[in-house]
Design a protein around this motif. Structure first.
Motif, PDB file in Angstrom:
ATOM      1  N   ARG A  14     -79.062  -5.927   5.147  1.00 18.90           N
ATOM      2  CA  ARG A  14     -79.761  -5.995   6.458  1.00 18.90           C
ATOM      3  C   ARG A  14     -78.756  -6.645   7.750  1.00 18.90           C
ATOM      4  NH1 ARG A  14     -82.552  -8.831   2.766  1.00 18.90           N
ATOM      5  NH2 ARG A  14     -82.934 -10.687   4.015  1.00 18.90           N
ATOM      6  N   PHE A 113     -87.391  -8.835   9.684  1.00 18.91           N
ATOM      7  CA  PHE A 113     -86.319  -7.838   8.704  1.00 18.91           C
ATOM      8  C   PHE A 113     -85.436  -8.754   8.018  1.00 18.91           C
ATOM      9  CE2 PHE A 113     -88.928  -4.912  10.685  1.00 18.91           C
ATOM     10  CZ  PHE A 113     -88.748  -3.599   9.863  1.00 18.91           C
ATOM     11  N   ASP A 124     -86.101  -6.764   0.965  1.00 17.91           N
ATOM     12  CA  ASP A 124     -86.130  -6.242   2.267  1.00 17.91           C
ATOM     13  C   ASP A 124     -87.549  -6.156   2.834  1.00 17.91           C
ATOM     14  OD1 ASP A 124     -87.516  -4.061   1.120  1.00 17.91           O
ATOM     15  OD2 ASP A 124     -85.528  -3.073   0.622  1.00 17.91           O
ATOM     16  N   MET A 126     -89.646  -4.038   3.568  1.00 16.28           N
ATOM     17  CA  MET A 126     -90.658  -3.032   2.988  1.00 16.28           C
ATOM     18  C   MET A 126     -91.254  -3.862   1.715  1.00 16.28           C
ATOM     19  SD  MET A 126     -88.581  -1.234   4.527  1.00 16.28           S
ATOM     20  CE  MET A 126     -86.870  -0.458   3.813  1.00 16.28           C
TER      21      MET A 126
ATOM     22  N   ALA B  84     -78.342   0.150   3.507  1.00 19.39           N
ATOM     23  CA  ALA B  84     -78.938  -1.072   3.673  1.00 19.39           C
ATOM     24  C   ALA B  84     -79.833  -1.265   5.092  1.00 19.39           C
ATOM     25  CB  ALA B  84     -77.889  -2.475   3.721  1.00 19.39           C
ATOM     26  N   ALA B  85     -81.176  -1.620   4.649  1.00 21.32           N
ATOM     27  CA  ALA B  85     -82.087  -1.796   5.925  1.00 21.32           C
ATOM     28  C   ALA B  85     -81.706  -3.174   6.486  1.00 21.32           C
ATOM     29  CB  ALA B  85     -83.657  -1.840   5.430  1.00 21.32           C
ATOM     30  N   SER B  86     -81.424  -2.890   7.938  1.00 19.73           N
ATOM     31  CA  SER B  86     -81.212  -4.095   8.941  1.00 19.73           C
ATOM     32  C   SER B  86     -82.087  -4.007   9.803  1.00 19.73           C
ATOM     33  CB  SER B  86     -79.747  -4.139   9.260  1.00 19.73           C
ATOM     34  OG  SER B  86     -79.592  -3.392  10.329  1.00 19.73           O
ATOM     35  N   SER B  87     -82.195  -5.233  10.869  1.00 23.09           N
ATOM     36  CA  SER B  87     -82.983  -4.862  11.899  1.00 23.09           C
ATOM     37  C   SER B  87     -82.597  -4.076  12.814  1.00 23.09           C
ATOM     38  CB  SER B  87     -82.982  -6.372  12.472  1.00 23.09           C
ATOM     39  OG  SER B  87     -81.825  -6.927  12.943  1.00 23.09           O
ATOM     40  N   HIS B  88     -81.191  -3.721  12.700  1.00 27.01           N
ATOM     41  CA  HIS B  88     -80.513  -3.001  13.711  1.00 27.01           C
ATOM     42  C   HIS B  88     -80.751  -1.342  13.415  1.00 27.01           C
ATOM     43  CE1 HIS B  88     -78.033  -6.263  15.346  1.00 27.01           C
ATOM     44  NE2 HIS B  88     -78.665  -6.632  14.347  1.00 27.01           N
ATOM     45  N   GLN B  94     -86.182   4.830   4.654  1.00 27.45           N
ATOM     46  CA  GLN B  94     -86.548   3.551   4.891  1.00 27.45           C
ATOM     47  C   GLN B  94     -87.902   3.410   5.740  1.00 27.45           C
ATOM     48  OE1 GLN B  94     -82.822   2.158   6.176  1.00 27.45           O
ATOM     49  NE2 GLN B  94     -82.130   1.721   4.054  1.00 27.45           N
ATOM     50  N   ASP B  97     -90.523   4.588   3.632  1.00 26.48           N
ATOM     51  CA  ASP B  97     -90.851   3.513   2.692  1.00 26.48           C
ATOM     52  C   ASP B  97     -91.848   2.549   3.216  1.00 26.48           C
ATOM     53  OD1 ASP B  97     -89.780   4.694   0.499  1.00 26.48           O
ATOM     54  OD2 ASP B  97     -87.953   3.446   0.519  1.00 26.48           O
ATOM     55  N   LEU B  98     -91.470   2.065   4.472  1.00 26.12           N
ATOM     56  CA  LEU B  98     -92.148   0.873   5.345  1.00 26.12           C
ATOM     57  C   LEU B  98     -93.577   1.435   5.608  1.00 26.12           C
ATOM     58  CD1 LEU B  98     -92.061  -1.813   6.867  1.00 26.12           C
ATOM     59  CD2 LEU B  98     -91.059  -0.797   8.510  1.00 26.12           C
ATOM     60  N   ALA B 101     -95.601   1.433   2.541  1.00 27.17           N
ATOM     61  CA  ALA B 101     -95.923  -0.195   2.109  1.00 27.17           C
ATOM     62  C   ALA B 101     -97.117  -0.848   2.942  1.00 27.17           C
ATOM     63  CB  ALA B 101     -94.446  -1.111   2.138  1.00 27.17           C
TER      64      ALA B 101
END
Lengths: 441, 150
Positions: A14, A113, A124, A126, B84-88, B94, B97-98, B101
């Motif tokens: 992240r 996030f 994460d 999600m 990897a999921a980041s804020s950037h 992903q 997926d979000l 969710a």
């Protein structure tokens, strides 16, 4: 014989970037700690040499996908300072609106996030969305509003192109600003609710002794202007960054570190420093939120930076509303600067979401860039991140390895490092060297 | 039934393939119920582009080892979630997926991948440019199939 235990994380989740945290512990003592940043440098300072200074706002916007406004603002102010370009009050106000959009978007993304998964023990956002759908939707709604402000003044949210020396390429229509104002008024309650939700989460405490550094303006919460001040009594002009700080190279990082000239000590920039040094400049709603959390801000605590971001989201909404409500269109979108370029030097510091961002430049008689220096906030925070982890490490050694690693990663994420600006992040390895049962020496 | 064809990409060389396919489609007469969107940054833009759609066709650049210009139809499950999921930056998988969710994922998602050579230079390469028409045809055919089945 020495027993070694190593924890590896393939990438720090992240946080954007390439790098590693290397931690060696021997007999319960931290013997080595390095935030290794090996992101290849992109040579932005060098590639602008010989280009027209008025190209800088567009070029600088390419440095970062999440804080392009900060790079544009520091650069445009530095050029205007060098060339003596007057900025009409309405343009100045619109720049605050533009910056407020970036603060809202950047802070909300960090909160939901980066911080929320850490505080809830999830992998994460999600995972957060599955458990707390309304809160994630609230954050996404606020992010979208910030993004809308960026598009309105920047033309687009990716690599925005709306800024020019002396102003903007296009002024927003009064009807566009009114519509935005209506949304901002609705958003204030959402921002308060978001902060309340974070206040109810188990946010850890990690107070430490560090000098806080931010801009301070006589009448406003700082964004584009102010003097450089610190909790240690520093008070110099905003363009005099180099009189108080210096960059230096360390072997384990492709991003330059920064330190106080006097004493060579680390310092902390960013929302925590801004809020602490400017609490009396906050809007009534933001100040009320700050007072409610006063004990979390009694000592510098990077873990409490999530609250500082929540307070600044409120502040940015109120700033944006103040600009919109008091807006009087300037006579022109920008001053015509064709005749202005000259050989000169200029510097400026503005407040990026992650902290002070300093730009210094010189131009030749044709207005071409001779020298450009960019000091991003994340590179300034590197030494403090290392100091924070050095203090934290002994406390996490008793934890199971996975938890120890997560705790260190979360501590780094508290700084919202933007390593693509400074450069990038991260593999974490913790090496424990302990005397084994068959130690022979 | 509302279908969105969403072109995903950046304005760098072949990575613009998805955006170019979207532009080509937007210039054609489209059946009722079909809208064309673009997305330069999956986290904010794709989530917004999904709004209001019952089914989506996502057109994106891909590197699978196939010859540049080849157009492949993929299922959502084919997308890697390794980043990897980041804020950037969130990837397409992903963001899907979000959206799931949050309970706002479209019922049907199809991905059309345009094989690319590289993301350098201002314009897509010749093999990718040559594939844009066929990719637009394919996206339209999938969208019509979705509209027909809805």
């Amino acid at each position: 014989m020495t027993e070694r235990r190593r924890i590896e994380v393939s990438a720090l989740a992240r946080v954007e970037g390439e790098g590693a945290l290397h931690l060696v512990v021997e007999g319960g003592q931290v013997v080595d700690l390095r935030l290794e940043i090996y992101e290849p440098p992109r040579f932005f300072e060098a590639l602008t040499r010989g280009r027209r200074a008025d190209e800088l706002p567009d070029l600088m916007a390419r440095i970062c996908g999440i804080c392009p406004v900060a790079y544009q603002m520091s650069a445009v102010h530095a050029i205007e300072a060098a060339w003596g370009v007057p900025v009409p009050p309405a343009v100045r106000a619109l720049r605050r609106l533009y910056y407020a959009g970036e603060w809202i978007e950047s802070h909300v993304l960090h909160m939901m996030f980066l911080a929320a998964p850490d505080l809830l023990g999830l992998d994460d956002a999600m995972g957060v969305a599955r458990l707390h759908r309304a809160e994630v939707e609230r954050a996404l709604g606020l992010r979208k509003l910030g993004n809308r402000i960026l598009i309105l003044l920047g033309g687009r949210s990716v690599n925005p192109v709306g800024v020019r020396i002396g102003g903007f390429h296009r002024l927003p229509a009064p009807a566009e600003l009114r519509a935005l104002g209506d949304e901002l008024r609705r958003a204030r309650g959402e921002a308060e609710a978001l902060l309340r939700w974070f206040v109810a989460l188990p946010v850890p405490s990690r107070p430490q002794d560090v000098e806080l550094v931010a801009l301070r303006h006589p009448a406003e919460y700082p964004m584009n202007e102010g003097r450089l001040v610190s909790s240690g009594g520093l008070d110099v002009a905003g363009d005099a960054w180099e009189s108080a700080f210096e960059e230096h190279q360390v072997q384990h990082s492709t991003a330059l570190h920064a330190r106080r000239r006097e004493g060579g000590t680390p310092y902390l920039v960013g929302p925590l420093a801004r809020v602490a040094l400017n609490s009396e400049r906050l809007s009534p709603a933001a100040r009320a939120a700050y007072r409610g959390l006063a004990e979390r801000f009694a000592r510098p605590d990077p873990a409490a930076s999530v609250f500082a971001r929540g307070i600044e989201v409120l502040q940015a909404i109120d700033e944006a509303l103040a600009v919109i409500d008091g807006y009087e269109p300037p006579p022109a979108a920008a001053l015509e600067v064709a005749a202005v370029p000259r050989a000169a030097a200029g510097a400026a510091t503005t407040e990026a979401p992650r902290g002070i961002l300093h730009v210094a430049l010189t131009t030749d008689a044709d207005g071409l860039v001779e020298r450009l220096r960019i000091v991003p906030p994340t590179s300034q925070n590197q030494a403090q991140i290392e100091a924070d982890l050095r203090a934290l490490a002994p406390n996490v050694l008793a934890l199971p390895e996975d938890q120890a690693r997560r705790t260190c990663e979360a501590a780094i994420r508290d700084y919202d490092p933007c390593i693509s600006c400074a450069t990038h992040f991260l593999t974490v390895s913790i090496e424990r060297r302990e005397p084994g049962p068959c130690a022979s020496t | 039934m509302r279908v969105h064809v969403i072109g995903v990409g950046s304005r760098h060389g072949d990575d613009a393939a998805g955006l170019a396919v979207a532009a080509a489609l937007a210039a054609r007469p489209l059946p009722p119920g079909l809208a064309v969107r673009t997305c330069e940054r999956p986290l904010p833009d794709l989530l917004d582009a999904l709004e209001g759609a019952d089914a989506v066709v996502i057109v994106d650049a891909a590197r699978s080892g196939a010859a540049p210009g080849r157009v492949q139809r993929l299922a959502r499950a084919d997308l890697s979630r390794s980043r990897a999921a980041s804020s950037h930056g969130l990837g397409v998988a992903q963001v899907l997926d979000l959206a799931a969710a949050l309970g706002r994922a479209p019922a049907r998602v199809e991905i059309l991948a345009v094989e690319i050579a590289g993301a350098e230079g201002p314009e897509p390469s010749a093999p990718v440019r040559a594939a844009l028409g066929a990719a637009a045809d394919a996206a339209l055919a999938i969208a019509r199939e979705m509209l027909g089945s809805g």
